[in-house]
Design an enzyme around this catalytic site. Sequence first.
Site, PDB file in Angstrom:
ATOM      1  N   THR A   1     -31.982   9.320 -48.496  1.00 28.47           N
ATOM      2  CA  THR A   1     -31.003   9.791 -47.509  1.00 28.47           C
ATOM      3  C   THR A   1     -31.523   9.377 -46.134  1.00 28.47           C
ATOM      4  O   THR A   1     -32.573   8.742 -46.029  1.00 28.47           O
ATOM      5  CB  THR A   1     -30.857  11.330 -47.556  1.00 28.47           C
ATOM      6  OG1 THR A   1     -32.051  11.911 -47.035  1.00 28.47           O
ATOM      7  CG2 THR A   1     -30.632  11.843 -48.958  1.00 28.47           C
ATOM      8  N   CYS A   2     -30.777   9.787 -45.091  1.00 26.50           N
ATOM      9  CA  CYS A   2     -31.235   9.449 -43.731  1.00 26.50           C
ATOM     10  C   CYS A   2     -32.585  10.108 -43.444  1.00 26.50           C
ATOM     11  O   CYS A   2     -33.347   9.630 -42.619  1.00 26.50           O
ATOM     12  CB  CYS A   2     -30.236   9.946 -42.699  1.00 26.50           C
ATOM     13  SG  CYS A   2     -28.583   9.430 -43.046  1.00 26.50           S
TER      14      CYS A   2
ATOM     15  N   GLN B   1     -24.357  18.237 -47.130  1.00 22.67           N
ATOM     16  CA  GLN B   1     -24.237  16.873 -47.648  1.00 22.67           C
ATOM     17  C   GLN B   1     -25.356  16.532 -48.645  1.00 22.67           C
ATOM     18  O   GLN B   1     -25.135  15.789 -49.597  1.00 22.67           O
ATOM     19  CB  GLN B   1     -24.322  15.917 -46.465  1.00 22.67           C
ATOM     20  CG  GLN B   1     -23.490  14.664 -46.626  1.00 22.67           C
ATOM     21  CD  GLN B   1     -23.644  13.749 -45.420  1.00 22.67           C
ATOM     22  OE1 GLN B   1     -24.326  14.079 -44.454  1.00 22.67           O
ATOM     23  NE2 GLN B   1     -23.024  12.612 -45.484  1.00 22.67           N
TER      24      GLN B   1
ATOM     25  N   GLY C   1      -9.880   8.387 -27.682  1.00 21.74           N
ATOM     26  CA  GLY C   1     -11.173   7.710 -27.771  1.00 21.74           C
ATOM     27  C   GLY C   1     -11.661   7.699 -29.207  1.00 21.74           C
ATOM     28  O   GLY C   1     -11.099   8.385 -30.070  1.00 21.74           O
TER      29      GLY C   1
END
Lengths: 268, 422
Positions: free
Chosen positions: B65-66, B127, B200
């Site tokens: 994972t990150c 997550q 945006g």
Amino acid sequence: MDKLFWMASLFYFLAAAGHFLWAKEILKNARIGKAFLILAFVLHSAELLRQGLITGMFPLFNLRNAVLFFSWCVVLLYGALLIRHRFELLSFFTVVLILVFILPAALIPNTAPSGDRPALRDWVTALHIGLSVFSYAAFCVAALAACGYLVEHRRLKNKDAGAVVLRLPPLEMLDTIQTKSIRCGLSTLGLGTLTGFCWAVRESWAVLVEPKILMTGFVFVIYLFLALIRRRPGISTRKYAGAVIAGFIVCLASFFIINFISSGKHQF
Amino acid sequence: MENINSEFAPPGGSGGQEIYCVGLSHHTTGLTLREKFYVRPGALTETLKSFRQDTGIGRAVIVSTCNRFEIYATRGSPDAAAWILGRAPEIADQMQGRMTPRTGIDAITHLFSVAAGLDAQVLGETQILGQVRDSYEAARIVGMTDAGLNMLFQRALSVGKRVRAETKLAETPVSVSSIAVRLCEKIFDTLKNRHALVVGAGEISSLAAEHLVERGARITIFSTRRRESAEDLARALSSPCQPVENLPGQLAGADIVVSSSGAPHALITAEHVRQAQFIRNGRPLFLVDLAVPRNIAADAANFENVFLYNLDDLDAIAAEHRREREKEIPKCEHLIRDEADAFWAAWDSAAQEDTLRRFHSRIADVVDQELMRSGVDGTAREALKKSIPNRILSEAFRKSRTEMAGHDRHTLLEALKEFFGL
């Protein structure tokens, strides 16, 4: 004799405590509070049934029983909403409100009506009284939702969106509950009044202009007005919620104060 | 053999199966080093195959994972750590001492903490549970899990769910985009078919837009200076894209506005909101201003049923929610410790049963060979092959299970392994 009443009160108290401890994050969930609330409701129902069986009448022959039946209707309506929408945070306030109603009712003597009152054995009268008191319970639920609405609205406006706000139902839902409860209350009050009128015509009851009837008419007009203005442009939802609470205070006045100035023939 | 806990038993083969974990995480390694090891989900199966080929370790799960790159296996090998370092040889020197090996109950506790979100950079993030599940699934698909790894990961996923269900670790959102969406859900009964305007295409507003689309909201993207990124986001969400000049005119038809453009002035003024609210009959309007400088005038919040939150407001809520999550840590740790202890006890017991099963099997083989040599054949041989070892061993096995203390039993089983080469 009052065992069921006191046991129901005790369980309502425990339900309030269970919900309070959950709101304060001492209990993991609201299950304990909910279980006590269900038990209290069952005992509450049993007490009303017992009163009906003992006297052979619809159990609304005095103020005490009227308050008991009113509180029972509030719990019934709230329970239906809870099943539909699954929000528990209002349970604490509902149960406290029930206790505020039923505990003082214990001080009122539970006297059966003096002399034979055939009207109290008549199903038309039972329907009239039952529907009328039920409508007041619906207005009470609308007022509870209005209180929740005002609290949540203020917190969201002030950016105080802590865990409490995250547990409250959405603002729109509280708004819808107010509208639906008022419609429900208006329909049942209308039907209750109609059945009462039918009974009066059948019995040639001449007393049509007396405080209870006038006050009921007044309450009906207030809530009809609230129901009609809801969808009109420019109505502030906050002010509307305030008006719903005020409407319920008028209801309470008609429910309690009128007893002291009524003719005595027409109380519940 | 009777009473072998076959459901929990680690796979047969050589004895001494253990739980082993090695890897790096955000605790020991910065992002610049960590990103060298990251494997995207789609490449996980190929990476697993390559790991098997390079190290000869056939049973392993890679969790990438990150925040971490970790290998879980039921047999430890220094090759696993070396293989990780080999993936980025240019930083091997910097990685000295940053790899953390864990075995036994430490490895179990660590995996349970990871699955529960307790070891995550954003405490309690949800997550990670899905990422652990995907990592396990990838290993299962390429046939790199055994009974032990299956049990370990299935239990880890169930512990992750339990922690979330029984504690308030993940009850309150902590990211700005999730808080914005949760606040929407506190105002509107449902987000289905609500109209949201996203100004945006910044990171937070894109995330918020994705959350809103997931909940059924209709999105319109408004582009400011960098039209391409807004158009990319609009394409990704299958939503229309309009120039920001159209924004005030669209306000009356919107329920939610999320703005994060780099515009140096207010794009939505109080007057815009007043006009919109007049047309909208005062229905609730939720404005989220994530831009610096702000895109929505502060006095726009003065109108009835207009709820305006800027970045500071959402950050303050996030900080409060983080504090609430931190309060839950001891409860989560207690739950994970209990689960890890129970799993380790069951694992240990299954490993011991495995030794007994192999011993039983050895005796049965000897009996079978002797019966064959004696000329006993057919059904009689099959029956004797089962009954003789059972008669010899059942009483001894029963005593070892019920009457021996843990340490004594362990010593006995070690002796069995030693003497019989199990």
